[in-house]
Structure formats: structure tokens, C-alpha cells
Design a protein around this motif. Structure first.
Motif, PDB file in Angstrom:
ATOM      1  N   GLU A  88     -10.787  -7.835   3.679  1.00 58.43           N
ATOM      2  CA  GLU A  88      -9.553  -7.412   3.024  1.00 58.43           C
ATOM      3  C   GLU A  88      -8.765  -8.612   2.490  1.00 58.43           C
ATOM      4  O   GLU A  88      -8.272  -8.598   1.362  1.00 58.43           O
ATOM      5  N   SER A  90      -9.988 -11.413   1.663  1.00 60.78           N
ATOM      6  CA  SER A  90     -10.759 -12.000   0.563  1.00 60.78           C
ATOM      7  C   SER A  90     -10.322 -11.424  -0.777  1.00 60.78           C
ATOM      8  O   SER A  90     -10.145 -12.147  -1.762  1.00 60.78           O
ATOM      9  N   GLY A  91     -10.138 -10.092  -0.841  1.00 62.88           N
ATOM     10  CA  GLY A  91      -9.709  -9.452  -2.080  1.00 62.88           C
ATOM     11  C   GLY A  91      -8.329  -9.894  -2.517  1.00 62.88           C
ATOM     12  O   GLY A  91      -8.064 -10.099  -3.707  1.00 62.88           O
ATOM     13  N   LYS A  92      -7.439 -10.070  -1.565  1.00 61.62           N
ATOM     14  CA  LYS A  92      -6.072 -10.505  -1.893  1.00 61.62           C
ATOM     15  C   LYS A  92      -6.068 -11.942  -2.419  1.00 61.62           C
ATOM     16  O   LYS A  92      -5.268 -12.297  -3.292  1.00 61.62           O
ATOM     17  N   ILE A  94      -8.492 -13.317  -4.133  1.00 63.26           N
ATOM     18  CA  ILE A  94      -8.994 -13.251  -5.510  1.00 63.26           C
ATOM     19  C   ILE A  94      -7.890 -12.781  -6.458  1.00 63.26           C
ATOM     20  O   ILE A  94      -7.700 -13.332  -7.547  1.00 63.26           O
ATOM     21  N   GLY A  95      -7.136 -11.761  -6.047  1.00 56.85           N
ATOM     22  CA  GLY A  95      -6.050 -11.268  -6.890  1.00 56.85           C
ATOM     23  C   GLY A  95      -5.000 -12.330  -7.149  1.00 56.85           C
ATOM     24  O   GLY A  95      -4.525 -12.498  -8.287  1.00 56.85           O
ATOM     25  N   PHE A 223     -11.324  -5.012  -3.016  1.00 54.26           N
ATOM     26  CA  PHE A 223     -10.533  -5.573  -4.105  1.00 54.26           C
ATOM     27  C   PHE A 223      -9.950  -4.443  -4.938  1.00 54.26           C
ATOM     28  O   PHE A 223     -10.672  -3.551  -5.391  1.00 54.26           O
ATOM     29  N   LYS A 224      -8.629  -4.476  -5.141  1.00 49.76           N
ATOM     30  CA  LYS A 224      -7.931  -3.448  -5.915  1.00 49.76           C
ATOM     31  C   LYS A 224      -7.103  -4.125  -7.008  1.00 49.76           C
ATOM     32  O   LYS A 224      -6.758  -5.302  -6.907  1.00 49.76           O
ATOM     33  N   ASP A 227      -4.059  -5.933  -6.037  1.00 47.38           N
ATOM     34  CA  ASP A 227      -4.178  -7.270  -5.439  1.00 47.38           C
ATOM     35  C   ASP A 227      -3.852  -8.370  -6.445  1.00 47.38           C
ATOM     36  O   ASP A 227      -3.571  -9.507  -6.060  1.00 47.38           O
TER      37      ASP A 227
END
Length: 458
Positions: A88, A90-92, A94-95, A223-224, A227
Motif C-alpha cells: 500500500e 509503495s503505491g502512495k 509512486i503517486g 495504486f489508485k 495516490d
């Protein structure tokens, strides 16, 4: 599905080499990306145009170095979080990285467009090459956002252990750049400006191609779209890791710009010859550069997984593989540099070829030293010791490379080989600094282990 490479378990040498190979191919294509401009301009235009592309390319290389350096922060931070099993977060990361680099790209575009003329002037560009150098730089600066986007995507996928998608993206760009160069420079005779237009167009198509691939893939982490935001904490974490590397890369780039300025004072033939040798250097240093990037991701995952011994074993394997190839490449560059330079310049310019071959001999020697240096830098980056990487790079650049180049340029008669020896001299000093720091870290780790064992026994 995008495959994630877990470096914290299983064999070391095979996975490390397999991960480094796509990076090597991507770096080769990136080197081709810039070299094709020089090659086609050398075949269809004048020595002044070659000099212009050489000078302006170094200036644009500073922008790329800044972006790549900060992007290493994303690679290392992402690799550590994946090593910890924190999908979780990790996705933040990247964002936050996407938001950070969007801001950076916009700023760089404005700055480079504004400073094009002053920078070309400071570089002591030969008078007959000034206008072409400014045109090349301004056109390439317009594509800064595409440079940023490509490197952000590459940093993310190297962080998760996937080096194939960046390879596919740069392969796509390289093909279009070659076609564009031959069309605009060879057919329409647009010289340096045509090469710049082809470069920017290829970068834009590469980024579009990358997004099309990613949309069809299932990412191995959460990833959303939400993010993607300017998160100060996570952007700061990326900058803390990446900025020292970026600053070092930029300052090292400035040191090479200083050398280029020194060489430019020796005339357009020497300037063109050294410019060609520098492009060839991009190929000569491919293997250690690939292992340096692979080492960063490999070590970051193992540090996150609390496996420091695997990280050190990976360092040894990387140095061994890089050195084996470096010996072969160094031999060929030292004794057959004229053949390599002849690829870039038509037979009507034997003086340019001779100048390039003479300067290239020094880089051939450096092949041996960079096998150690680049892997050590990748190791320290993966450990998060990016401040030390910055310090040793600055010492090598301004404490050794620039002063030695300047002193050698004042010797009569001037020898391009002697000027070029500044680079291996710098590498030797940097290796010594890295060796001392490595031993200090090992000693500190042993003391920590000893302290923990004593506290447990009490």
C-alpha cells in the motif's frame, strides 16, 4: 501481468545478471539515441554542426542527470518498501513521485529555454557552431517533460524488479529517432535542428507507448489515481534519497562541461573529435552503468528485507561481471579507437577521427576502474547512503577531473590523451574513498551486532 523480481531470496548471480541485461540494452539504446544525432549530423553536415550537437547535448545531459538522480530516490524507496512487504505504501510513493516530477519538469522546461544562449556562450562554443547549438538546445528543452516522464516510469519499474518495460520504451524511441534523423538531417538537410526535432518527437512517442503498455498490465502493488498528489512527506522522502545523487550527477556533468569548454578553446576540429569520443564513451561505460542501476534495486530490496550479506555478495558478483567485460571493451577502445570514431564521421575529416581516437584512449583505461566504482555507487545508493555518493562524486569531479584537465590543456604540445587521463585519475580517487567508507560501514555494523548480542546476554 508485470512481473516483480524478488531479490531477497534464492540465487544471486543469475537473477542479478538477468535483471541487468534489459537495463544494459535500454542504456545501449539510450546511448544510440544520442549517438545517432551525432552520427547522422557527422555524415550529412559540417564539423561545426557536430561541435554544436556535442556542446548542446552535454547541456541537456545535465537536465537528464538531475531527473535520473532524483528518480533513483523513487527506485530505492520503492524497493525498500517492497522488500518490507508494504504494498500500500509503495503505491502512495509512486503517486507522490508523479506529482513531484510533474512540477520539476515544468520548471526545468522554462529554465532551460531561458538560459539557452547564456549557457552556450559560457561553454566557449566555437563561433561557427553557436547558432546551431542554441537551436538544438531550445528544441530539446521543449521535450523536457517527456524526459521526466520516461525516467519516472523507469524508476518505478526498476524498483519493483522489472527492467523489461523501460527497455521496450527506449527501443521504441530509438527506432523513431533514427528514422527522424535520417529524414530531417539526411533528406531535408536541417542539420542540428533536425536532429533535435527528431529527438523530441521520439521521446514523446516513447512516453505514449509506455502508458499504453502500462494500462494493459496488472501492477504488483496497490495504486489508485487518488495516490497522485503533492504529498509533502513522501515527496520529501524521495528528495532526501534522490537529491544528493542528482546534485552529484549534475555537478559531475558540470565538470565534464568545464572540460568541454576547455577543449572548445582548442578549435572546432578538436571540439568535434572530443564530442565524438564522449558519445563513444556512452557505449564504453554501458556495462558498469547497467550493473550500477541493477545494484541499487538489488541492494535496496535486500536492505529492506534485512539481508545485508546478500547485498554484499551481489556487489562482488556485479564487480566481477563488469570487470570481465570492461577488459575486453577497454582493449578495443585503446587500440582501435579510430575505427569506432570513423562510424560517426565521414572519411573527409581524418583530423576529427584522429582527435577522437587519441582522447578515447584515456576512457579505455577508465573501463577497468569504473567496473569497481559504478558498482560501489549502486551499492551505496541501495543502502540509502546517497549523501556519501554525492560527496565522493564532487571530490572526484572538482578535486581531480577539472584541475587535471586544465593543467594538461596548458602543456605544450597539447595532448588530448593527457587531458582525457583526468577521468581515470578521478575514478581512482573515488574508488579509494568508496573503499574506506565501505570498511567504516562494515565496522559500524559489527559494533552494532556486538552491542545487541551483549544486551541480549544481559
Amino acid at each position: 501481468m508485470i512481473r516483480e523480481q524478488n531479490f531477497s531470496k534464492g540465487p544471486i548471480f543469475g537473477p542479478l545478471v538477468r535483471f541487468a541485461l534489459p537495463i544494459l540494452l535500454a542504456l545501449f539504446l539510450q546511448a544510440m539515441y544520442g549517438a545517432v544525432d551525432m552520427m547522422v549530423v557527422g555524415q550529412f553536415a559540417t564539423a561545426a554542426d557536430v561541435s554544436a550537437v556535442s556542446t548542446a547535448s552535454w547541456l541537456m545531459h545535465l537536465v537528464t542527470s538531475l531527473v535520473v538522480g532524483i528518480a533513483v530516490g523513487t527506485t530505492v524507496l520503492l524497493g525498500q518498501k517492497l522488500g518490507e512487504g508494504n504494498a500500500e505504501e509503495s503505491g502512495k510513493i509512486i503517486g507522490a513521485s508523479i506529482a513531484l516530477f510533474a512540477i520539476l519538469g515544468a520548471l526545468l522546461t522554462v529554465v532551460m529555454e531561458f538560459l539557452a544562449v547564456p549557457l552556450v556562450t559560457v561553454m566557449q562554443t566555437p563561433p561557427e557552431a553557436v547558432d546551431a547549438a542554441v537551436d538544438y538546445m531550445r528544441i530539446c528543452s521543449a521535450g523536457t517533460l517527456f524526459i521526466v516522464a520516461y525516467n519516472v516510469l523507469g524508476s518505478v519499474f526498476r524498483g519493483i524488479g522489472n527492467s523489461r518495460i523501460p527497455l521496450m520504451a527506449v527501443a521504441f524511441a530509438c527506432v523513431f529517432n533514427i528514422l527522424g534523423d535520417y529524414l530531417l538531417v539526411g533528406v531535408f538537410k536541417m542539420a542540428a535542428a533536425g536532429a533535435a526535432i527528431a529527438t523530441v518527437a521520439a521521446q514523446a512517442l516513447s512516453v505514449l507507448f509506455s502508458f499504453l503498455i502500462i494500462r494493459r498490465q496488472k501492477l504488483p502493488f496497490a495504486f489508485k489515481k487518488s495516490d497522485i498528489k503533492a504529498d509533502p512527506a513522501r515527496m520529501g522522502a524521495v528528495l532526501r534519497l534522490g537529491f544528493p545523487i542528482a546534485l552529484q550527477d549534475v555537478l559531475v556533468g558540470i565538470s565534464f562541461l568545464a572540460i568541454t569548454a576547455i577543449v572548445n578553446t582548442l578549435g572546432v576540429i578538436v571540439s568535434a573529435g572530443v564530442g565524438i569520443a564522449e558519445k563513444l564513451c556512452g557505449f564504453i561505460m554501458l556495462v558498469p552503468s547497467a550493473f550500477s542501476q541493477a545494484m541499487s534495486a538489488f541492494v535496496a530490496q535486500n536492505i529492506g528485507a534485512k539481508e545485508p550479506r546478500r547485498a554484499k555478495r551481489g556487489l562482488v558478483y556485479g564487480i566481477a561481471a563488469s570487470l570481465a567485460v570492461g577488459i575486453v571493451i577497454g582493449y578495443f577502445a585503446f587500440f582501435h579507437g579510430d575505427l569506432l570514431a570513423g562510424i560517426f564521421v565521414s572519411g573527409k575529416d581524418p583530423a576529427v577521427i584522429a582527435a577522437a581516437a587519441e582522447y578515447l584512449k584515456a576512457y579505455a583505461i577508465d573501463c577497468l576502474f569504473t567496473s569497481f566504482l559504478f558498482c560501489l555507487i549502486g551499492y551505496f545508493n541501495g543502502c540509502g547512503k546517497t549523501t556519501f555518493v554525492m560527496v565522493q562524486g564532487i571530490i572526484g569531479a572538482f578535486g581531480v577531473r577539472v584541475p587535471v584537465s586544465f593543467l594538461m590543456s596548458r602543456r605544450v604540445p597539447v595532448s588530448l590523451f593527457h587531458i582525457g587521463l583526468a577521468t581515470p585519475c578521478s575514478s581512482i580517487v573515488q574508488i579509494l574513498l568508496c573503499g574506506v567508507y565501505f570498511l567504516l560501514l562494515a565496522r559500524a555494523a559489527r559494533q552494532d551486532t556486538w552491542g545487541m548480542e551483549n544486551s541480549e546476554s544481559v
